[in-house]
Design a protein around this motif. Structure first.
Motif, PDB file in Angstrom:
ATOM      1  N   LEU A 151       0.863  -1.173   0.000  1.00  0.00           N
ATOM      2  CA  LEU A 151       0.000   0.000   0.000  1.00  0.00           C
ATOM      3  C   LEU A 151       0.906   1.232   0.000  1.00  0.00           C
ATOM      4  N   ALA A 175      -6.006  -3.387   4.380  1.00  0.00           N
ATOM      5  CA  ALA A 175      -5.807  -2.109   3.702  1.00  0.00           C
ATOM      6  C   ALA A 175      -6.745  -1.040   4.263  1.00  0.00           C
ATOM      7  N   PRO A 216      -4.129  -1.394  -3.257  1.00  0.00           N
ATOM      8  CA  PRO A 216      -3.010  -2.282  -2.935  1.00  0.00           C
ATOM      9  C   PRO A 216      -2.411  -2.914  -4.184  1.00  0.00           C
TER      10      PRO A 216
END
Length: 341
Positions: free
Chosen positions: A30, A321, A37
């Motif tokens: 990230l 994420a 991502p």
């Protein structure tokens, strides 16, 4: 409940995110809070002696952007500086990761904690509903994932924050209920005197059920691999395999219903992992929901709770994420699970 200092990650980008199961490890990078991502190829855990070797040779040597932080979800309880995986050979040593990979900050959480985070991150396009029921907004959820083992987690909403609740719910006791259960139970091999949910509801669990079904019929098992069992079951080409997957669906429904009651999961019960996706046609048959709802005296309540199969291909990474981007949305406790240089 975790306090704000315990839950505010403050990780520095770029952040390496990873989901390490008993068989495979998935990683992504990230770059910043707004980037999608960058996914890397799946890594079989048996191909490498350690996570450091796997990351260095398969990922870090192949990207010009080097991570400064990492948040890794692992299949096992996180306790102490040495974290063994429950169903794989790696022992995660965050202090070694800091040194070997030139990282500044490492957070390790349970893999089904990441799956729980994913429930708050993925939309309707990342799941498929099985049976009736409606999601109650901001209500608690439960996540189960039959894979190499059986992962279980909860997701509780309070004070505008999602709190994942990790645990080892896959190791709860299960017992026979139906006449057919009593016929095959003597052929299941107990571990230290008991049958746990994980012995039935995972890859090897499919094989365990299949062998017990065969032995109860006085037949030699013709299929040795769980993938073969599920493939023949879905194609209808092996009657014993068909019954195996039917029983698997029933047992998964029973345990899912138990977790629905434990967490009062009116936000839904979510089935994660590749096995759930593969046998989705079988889970849509009556056995799963019938077993899920058969919870007297609370059957009426269970009928209102929706169940889903998570179809997002990298759900856990999506959850990690989301946490890395906006940690204030999630009550992820980092005390005792964070290592810094």
């Amino acid at each position: 409940m975790p306090t704000l200092p315990d839950t505010d990650s403050g990780l520095t980008f770029p952040i390496l995110i990873g989901d390490i199961g008993g068989t495979n490890a998935r990683f992504a990078l990230l770059i910043d809070a707004f980037a999608e991502p960058k996914l890397f190829p799946i890594i079989p855990t048996t191909n490498y002696a350690s996570i450091e070797e796997a990351l260095q040779t398969s990922i870090l040597d192949r990207t010009s952007v080097q991570p400064r932080s990492a948040i890794i979800a692992v299949a096992g309880p996180v306790k102490g500086d040495d974290i063994p995986l429950t169903n794989a050979g790696w022992v995660i040593k965050p202090r070694d990761m800091l040194t070997a990979l030139s990282l500044e900050d490492v957070i390790i959480i349970n893999d089904f904690e990441a799956q729980a985070l994913a429930i708050a991150a993925i939309g309707e396009e990342g799941r498929e509903q099985i049976g009736p029921g409606s999601v109650l907004d901001s209500a608690s959820c439960a996540v189960l994932g039959p894979g190499t083992g059986l992962g279980v987690a909860g997701l509780v909403h309070a004070q505008h924050t999602w709190f994942p609740v990790p645990g080892e719910g896959g190791h709860v006791d299960v017992g026979p209920r139906s006449e057919r259960d009593y016929q095959i139970w003597p052929f299941l091999e107990p571990i230290e005197g008991r049958i746990s949910a994980e012995q039935l509801l995972c890859g090897r669990g499919i094989t365990n059920i299949y062998r017990a079904v065969c032995e109860s019929e006085g037949r030699d098992p013709a299929l040795a691999d769980p993938a073969d069992v599920t493939t023949h079951a879905l194609a209808g080409t092996d009657g014993l395999a068909v019954e195996t997957v039917s029983l698997f669906s029933t047992y998964l429904g029973r345990v899912a219903g138990d977790m629905a009651m434990i967490f009062m999961a009116r936000g839904g019960v979510f089935l994660a992992g590749g096995i759930s996706q593969k046998i989705l046609p079988a889970l849509k048959k009556p056995e799963f929901r019938q077993a899920f709802e058969d919870k007297a005296p609370h059957s009426a309540l269970l009928k209102t709770i929706p169940t889903f199969v998570v179809t997002h291909p990298t759900a856990a990474l999506s959850g990690l994420a989301a946490y890395a981007r906006t940690p204030s949305r999630f009550g992820v406790a980092t005390e005792g699970r964070r290592w810094r240089t």
